[in-house]
Design a protein around this motif. Structure first.
Motif, mmCIF file in Angstrom:
data_model
loop_
_atom_site.group_PDB
_atom_site.id
_atom_site.type_symbol
_atom_site.label_atom_id
_atom_site.label_comp_id
_atom_site.label_asym_id
_atom_site.label_seq_id
_atom_site.Cartn_x
_atom_site.Cartn_y
_atom_site.Cartn_z
ATOM 1 N N PRO A 120 0.801 -1.233 0.000
ATOM 2 C CA PRO A 120 0.000 0.000 0.000
ATOM 3 C C PRO A 120 0.833 1.282 0.000
ATOM 4 N N VAL A 121 1.985 1.260 0.659
ATOM 5 C CA VAL A 121 2.848 2.447 0.657
ATOM 6 C C VAL A 121 3.343 2.736 -0.758
ATOM 7 N N ASP A 122 3.781 1.676 -1.454
ATOM 8 C CA ASP A 122 4.226 1.846 -2.845
ATOM 9 C C ASP A 122 3.065 2.264 -3.742
ATOM 10 N N LEU A 123 1.877 1.772 -3.424
ATOM 11 C CA LEU A 123 0.692 2.161 -4.182
ATOM 12 C C LEU A 123 0.434 3.655 -4.035
ATOM 13 N N PHE A 124 0.509 4.143 -2.810
ATOM 14 C CA PHE A 124 0.302 5.570 -2.564
ATOM 15 C C PHE A 124 1.374 6.408 -3.259
ATOM 16 N N GLN A 125 2.605 5.965 -3.189
ATOM 17 C CA GLN A 125 3.697 6.679 -3.852
ATOM 18 C C GLN A 125 3.468 6.749 -5.358
ATOM 19 N N THR A 126 2.954 5.691 -5.920
ATOM 20 C CA THR A 126 2.675 5.676 -7.359
ATOM 21 C C THR A 126 1.559 6.646 -7.706
#
Length: 351
Positions: free
Chosen positions: A50-56
């Protein structure tokens, strides 16, 4: 406590009564839809934190994550959301139009008309090298034409000094059976290697969704939803029967024609890009009515959110439960919808 809250724009030129219960239920459905949106964006053959999703989402993700999320997953999720909205609203209009909770676009043959058009398209424009002689982008056009043609045929054949809801349903069911027979016939006559492709489309899937499809479907969905909102009063009046609707000044036959075309157009938009996903137009409005009552002003947003949630969740389950294989979303909607239809039929018979 008051059930409604008044809402005025300007000097009272636009005045609305907002049902508090509808707002609460819609808010819950929005949260559920957002949860499915995040889960579908994160999970799949490639799992993204989810953190990488938000960053994307904010533009700071890696190139690989942007490729997976932005290029592949987001168009698919958005198409599923828009298709669910179109099918649910179309089913709501149809059920109010014929005053029957068992009515839906796939039951009266509109989806079947699109299926026939798709199978004919695949049969006519396939060569001996197992490829199409025209662009695959013409496939949604063929589906749209097939759905609209069937909708008009239902109206024309139902006409006899006006269109009654009873005749419209009977003619629709007859044309639905005809379209299924024609679909089977053309699948047999067509190239064998096209049968599986046609069968996946008929079942319903958003697997091949892309941003160009989103750019087409999004404005069409917004346009038809806006028209539906404007016609909410006419849709509510239809439920009281022809005599009362005529008595309050409604042009019954004209409104019935316009509502049928509107329902057909919404269905055509959905099946053009996602195939014959069934039972969403049947279940979503019926569930919405059980939650917020029969007023179409309340049923419209709730059924739209339920439809979007159903298709998004079905697509999510289809791409994650049986990895590395994918199951079309229509399989899951049918698995839920068929027993639900039998339940409604049984309940309607005993009522």
């Amino acid at each position: 406590m008051k059930k409604y809250v008044s809402f005025r724009i300007g000097k009272g030129y636009i005045s609305l009564l907002i049902d508090k219960k509808t707002v609460v239920i819609s808010s819950v459905l929005i949260l559920l839809t957002m949860a499915v949106f995040i889960a579908s964006s994160s999970l799949g053959e490639v799992i993204i934190h989810p953190v990488d999703l938000f960053q994307t989402f904010i533009g700071n993700g890696s190139t690989f994550h942007e490729l997976i999320i932005v290029s592949f997953r987001l168009p698919r999720i958005l198409i599923a959301l828009l298709v669910g909205i179109c099918l649910a609203i179309s089913g709501g209009i149809m059920q109010n139009l014929v005053r029957n909770p068992l009515a839906s676009p796939d039951i009266i043959g509109i989806t079947g008309g699109a299926s026939v058009a798709v199978v004919i398209f695949l049969m006519l424009f396939s060569d001996s090298n197992h490829s199409l002689t025209v662009s695959i982008h013409w496939l949604p056009v063929a589906a749209f034409i097939g759905a609209m043609t069937t909708g008009l045929a239902v109206y024309i054949f139902s006409w006899k000094n006006g269109v009654s809801s009873y005749r419209l349903v009977l003619i629709g069911i007859g044309l639905s059976l005809l379209t299924k027979s024609l679909t089977t016939l053309f699948m047999i006559k067509g190239p064998i290697y096209q049968a599986s492709q046609a069968n996946i489309w008929i079942t319903g899937s958003v697997y091949a969704a892309n941003w160009s499809q989103v750019q087409i479907l999004l404005p069409l969905t917004l346009l038809f939803v806006l028209i539906t909102v404007v016609m909410t009063r006419n849709i509510n009046i239809q439920e009281f029967g022809d005599d009362i609707a005529t008595g309050v000044g409604s042009h019954v036959q004209l409104n019935r024609f316009l509502l049928l075309i509107l329902s057909t157009a919404l269905t055509a938009c959905a099946v053009s890009f996602a195939g014959g996903i069934g039972f969403v137009g049947l279940m979503a409005p019926h569930i919405a009515k059980r939650l917020v009552g029969s007023s179409f002003g309340s049923v419209l947003p709730v059924s739209a959110f339920i439809g979007a949630l159903m298709v998004m969740l079905s697509d999510f389950l289809g791409k994650t439960l049986f990895l590395p294989f994918e199951v079309p979303a229509g399989v899951f909607t049918a698995a839920i919808g068929a027993p639900y239809f039998i339940y409604l039929l049984y309940k309607h018979r005993n009522s």
